[in-house]
Design a protein around this motif. Sequence first.
Motif, PDB file in Angstrom:
ATOM      1  N   LYS A 130       0.836  -1.202   0.000  1.00  0.00           N
ATOM      2  CA  LYS A 130       0.000   0.000   0.000  1.00  0.00           C
ATOM      3  C   LYS A 130       0.874   1.257   0.000  1.00  0.00           C
ATOM      4  O   LYS A 130       0.579   2.239  -0.703  1.00  0.00           O
ATOM      5  N   LEU A 131       1.962   1.217   0.759  1.00  0.00           N
ATOM      6  CA  LEU A 131       2.879   2.358   0.795  1.00  0.00           C
ATOM      7  C   LEU A 131       3.428   2.644  -0.597  1.00  0.00           C
ATOM      8  O   LEU A 131       3.477   3.803  -1.029  1.00  0.00           O
ATOM      9  N   LYS A 132       3.854   1.615  -1.304  1.00  0.00           N
ATOM     10  CA  LYS A 132       4.405   1.805  -2.649  1.00  0.00           C
ATOM     11  C   LYS A 132       3.365   2.423  -3.579  1.00  0.00           C
ATOM     12  O   LYS A 132       3.680   3.325  -4.377  1.00  0.00           O
ATOM     13  N   ALA A 133       2.111   1.960  -3.469  1.00  0.00           N
ATOM     14  CA  ALA A 133       1.045   2.513  -4.322  1.00  0.00           C
ATOM     15  C   ALA A 133       0.802   3.982  -4.008  1.00  0.00           C
ATOM     16  O   ALA A 133       0.573   4.798  -4.911  1.00  0.00           O
ATOM     17  N   ILE A 134       0.868   4.336  -2.730  1.00  0.00           N
ATOM     18  CA  ILE A 134       0.666   5.733  -2.340  1.00  0.00           C
ATOM     19  C   ILE A 134       1.813   6.600  -2.853  1.00  0.00           C
ATOM     20  O   ILE A 134       1.588   7.680  -3.416  1.00  0.00           O
ATOM     21  N   ALA A 139       3.956  10.761  -6.296  1.00  0.00           N
ATOM     22  CA  ALA A 139       5.166  11.070  -7.084  1.00  0.00           C
ATOM     23  C   ALA A 139       6.201  11.849  -6.275  1.00  0.00           C
ATOM     24  O   ALA A 139       6.727  12.882  -6.721  1.00  0.00           O
ATOM     25  N   GLY A 140       6.493  11.365  -5.079  1.00  0.00           N
ATOM     26  CA  GLY A 140       7.550  11.975  -4.274  1.00  0.00           C
ATOM     27  C   GLY A 140       7.132  13.170  -3.457  1.00  0.00           C
ATOM     28  O   GLY A 140       7.928  13.705  -2.672  1.00  0.00           O
ATOM     29  N   LYS A 141       5.893  13.623  -3.586  1.00  0.00           N
ATOM     30  CA  LYS A 141       5.423  14.771  -2.815  1.00  0.00           C
ATOM     31  C   LYS A 141       4.941  14.292  -1.433  1.00  0.00           C
ATOM     32  O   LYS A 141       4.633  13.124  -1.242  1.00  0.00           O
ATOM     33  N   PRO A 142       4.859  15.211  -0.455  1.00  0.00           N
ATOM     34  CA  PRO A 142       4.462  14.807   0.901  1.00  0.00           C
ATOM     35  C   PRO A 142       2.986  14.395   0.975  1.00  0.00           C
ATOM     36  O   PRO A 142       2.163  14.834   0.177  1.00  0.00           O
ATOM     37  N   PHE A 143       2.714  13.530   1.938  1.00  0.00           N
ATOM     38  CA  PHE A 143       1.316  13.137   2.151  1.00  0.00           C
ATOM     39  C   PHE A 143       1.056  12.940   3.637  1.00  0.00           C
ATOM     40  O   PHE A 143       1.970  12.638   4.421  1.00  0.00           O
ATOM     41  N   VAL A 144      -0.188  13.145   4.011  1.00  0.00           N
ATOM     42  CA  VAL A 144      -0.680  12.898   5.370  1.00  0.00           C
ATOM     43  C   VAL A 144      -1.512  11.628   5.306  1.00  0.00           C
ATOM     44  O   VAL A 144      -2.346  11.478   4.412  1.00  0.00           O
ATOM     45  N   GLN A 157       5.622   5.918   8.765  1.00  0.00           N
ATOM     46  CA  GLN A 157       7.051   6.246   8.804  1.00  0.00           C
ATOM     47  C   GLN A 157       7.474   7.153   7.648  1.00  0.00           C
ATOM     48  O   GLN A 157       8.419   7.931   7.774  1.00  0.00           O
ATOM     49  N   ARG A 158       6.756   7.072   6.536  1.00  0.00           N
ATOM     50  CA  ARG A 158       7.109   7.858   5.347  1.00  0.00           C
ATOM     51  C   ARG A 158       6.177   9.044   5.129  1.00  0.00           C
ATOM     52  O   ARG A 158       6.286   9.733   4.102  1.00  0.00           O
ATOM     53  N   SER A 159       5.252   9.277   6.062  1.00  0.00           N
ATOM     54  CA  SER A 159       4.267  10.353   5.880  1.00  0.00           C
ATOM     55  C   SER A 159       4.744  11.650   6.523  1.00  0.00           C
ATOM     56  O   SER A 159       5.604  11.652   7.410  1.00  0.00           O
ATOM     57  N   ALA A 160       4.153  12.763   6.064  1.00  0.00           N
ATOM     58  CA  ALA A 160       4.452  14.063   6.661  1.00  0.00           C
ATOM     59  C   ALA A 160       3.748  14.221   8.000  1.00  0.00           C
ATOM     60  O   ALA A 160       4.227  14.926   8.889  1.00  0.00           O
ATOM     61  N   GLN A 161       2.624  13.558   8.147  1.00  0.00           N
ATOM     62  CA  GLN A 161       1.890  13.531   9.417  1.00  0.00           C
ATOM     63  C   GLN A 161       1.131  12.217   9.507  1.00  0.00           C
ATOM     64  O   GLN A 161       0.612  11.714   8.501  1.00  0.00           O
ATOM     65  N   ALA A 162       1.061  11.659  10.697  1.00  0.00           N
ATOM     66  CA  ALA A 162       0.322  10.423  10.931  1.00  0.00           C
ATOM     67  C   ALA A 162      -0.911  10.724  11.778  1.00  0.00           C
ATOM     68  O   ALA A 162      -0.825  11.420  12.800  1.00  0.00           O
ATOM     69  N   ILE A 163      -2.048  10.215  11.335  1.00  0.00           N
ATOM     70  CA  ILE A 163      -3.290  10.317  12.106  1.00  0.00           C
ATOM     71  C   ILE A 163      -3.742   8.892  12.400  1.00  0.00           C
ATOM     72  O   ILE A 163      -4.049   8.127  11.482  1.00  0.00           O
ATOM     73  N   VAL A 180       7.547  11.084  13.482  1.00  0.00           N
ATOM     74  CA  VAL A 180       6.840  12.022  12.616  1.00  0.00           C
ATOM     75  C   VAL A 180       5.727  12.677  13.430  1.00  0.00           C
ATOM     76  O   VAL A 180       5.250  12.090  14.418  1.00  0.00           O
ATOM     77  N   PRO A 181       5.313  13.890  13.050  1.00  0.00           N
ATOM     78  CA  PRO A 181       4.184  14.500  13.760  1.00  0.00           C
ATOM     79  C   PRO A 181       2.966  13.580  13.674  1.00  0.00           C
ATOM     80  O   PRO A 181       2.660  13.044  12.605  1.00  0.00           O
ATOM     81  N   HIS A 182       2.312  13.379  14.782  1.00  0.00           N
ATOM     82  CA  HIS A 182       1.180  12.451  14.758  1.00  0.00           C
ATOM     83  C   HIS A 182       0.084  12.905  15.717  1.00  0.00           C
ATOM     84  O   HIS A 182       0.336  13.662  16.664  1.00  0.00           O
ATOM     85  N   GLU A 183      -1.096  12.400  15.453  1.00  0.00           N
ATOM     86  CA  GLU A 183      -2.261  12.661  16.305  1.00  0.00           C
ATOM     87  C   GLU A 183      -3.009  11.347  16.494  1.00  0.00           C
ATOM     88  O   GLU A 183      -3.251  10.612  15.524  1.00  0.00           O
ATOM     89  N   VAL A 184      -3.334  11.064  17.737  1.00  0.00           N
ATOM     90  CA  VAL A 184      -4.091   9.857  18.065  1.00  0.00           C
ATOM     91  C   VAL A 184      -5.520  10.257  18.388  1.00  0.00           C
ATOM     92  O   VAL A 184      -5.756  11.099  19.260  1.00  0.00           O
ATOM     93  N   VAL A 185      -6.451   9.685  17.665  1.00  0.00           N
ATOM     94  CA  VAL A 185      -7.865  10.010  17.838  1.00  0.00           C
ATOM     95  C   VAL A 185      -8.591   8.789  18.402  1.00  0.00           C
ATOM     96  O   VAL A 185      -8.486   7.692  17.844  1.00  0.00           O
TER      97      VAL A 185
END
Length: 478
Positions: A130-134, A139-144, A157-163, A180-185
Amino acid sequence: MAPIVTPPGTAVATLVIDLDDTLVRTDLLFEQILRLCKSNPRLVMRLPIWIIGGRAEFKRKLAEHVSLDPARLPYRQPVVQLIKRARENGQRVVLASASHERIVAQVAEHLGDFDDVIATSSANLKGATKLKAIEDHVAGKPFVYAGDSSADLVIWQRSAQAIAINPSPSVARRLAKVGVPHEVVRDRVPLIRPLIKQLRIHQWLKNILLFLPFLAAHHFRDWERWGLAALAAAAFSLLASAVYVMNDLLDVDSDRAHHAKSKRPFASGDLPLKVGFLLMPLLLGAASLLAGSLDGLTQAYLTLYFVLNVAYSLRLKEVVLVDTMTLAGFYTLRILAGGSATSVPVSDWLLAFSIFFFFGLALVKRYTELTHGRGKATIAGRGYVYNDKQTVFVNGIASSYLAVLVSVLYLNGSNPEHRYTEPQYLWMLAPVLLYWSSRIWLLAQRGEVHDDPVIFAIKDPVSWMCALVVFGILALAI
């Protein structure tokens, strides 16, 4: 729950949302399996064969044979609001799921807030796949990334922010170490509350009927019969809870379209569907252990009760009038089982009263559903239409009054003198039954009765008062 916050620096990142247990408060794989069990039980035998072909093939087969209504799924509103805010801020939003692409596309189309969909097709999109598909998609740009399980750690681990939505304690600890910056809901209620609610322990009161045969025969001080009746009642209670689990699992989709049943644990998403898959065999096993100490006829009644409930859940509940007759039969089976467990013959009078009385209560239940379904042409998961309301009312009140008539005929023709020292007091039972039956139908017509009239009676002070009067009359007659 407080809204999900996107930290500074991630406003331009693509927002990637997981589906199962993140956007929706359920697991769509279990949803599809349940739908297959109900719509095409014969195909259930093929599930082991399908899974041999791999997870992706298994999900493709399910998607081919099962369709879900995305409008009925229990969406997690804070995540929906996060998606809407991201769209307003000009962010791209992608729905990424390990579910099959056909199902995921239906959800995305229903919500209408996604720019693209990443889902399972030829490969099962989970974890590193799933990570590879994302990453290929952005295309190398940041994602949340918003997810929920340990399989999502590699993506966080590879995201700009983890929720993280309702992660387990171990997943939450491992996420904190990712860096990485993260938020637990957390918006899931403690599991014990929906679990107890799902067992419907208050419904166990119906099994008081198993004590009726030997009490009606005046074996008040026969402690052995008390013990046998209690053992049978415990077996019926556990079996009934197993049936409620099965019924709610199979009805999870139609329950979500119901004004009250949508709050049930499985339908609302408060109780994960996989818990039900574990809970049902545990309850059945416990009921079987208790039943092993009972006689063969009582075991047969328990088996018949379960078989009828399976038939009711799969088909009979959708057949007009057959559904209510089956519900009435469940009560009568309890009386028969109580008689067999305590070796007390059940009189024809008691059986006749039970059939009419409980058929009337079953029709109260359907009439109430039709009353609350005003404006809808049909009731979800039932064979009734709104125009049946008056017919259900007439049939129900007639059956309730026939139960009162049976009680009067019993007093007039069965010579109760041989069991009661003061049988003349028994005549006072008729007006009490007539009053209670008339009142519950009057309140049902006003829309003031709970969907289940038994639950209504348990909570209704007037019903308790009527019960005390009945016991008082019986005490005078004895």
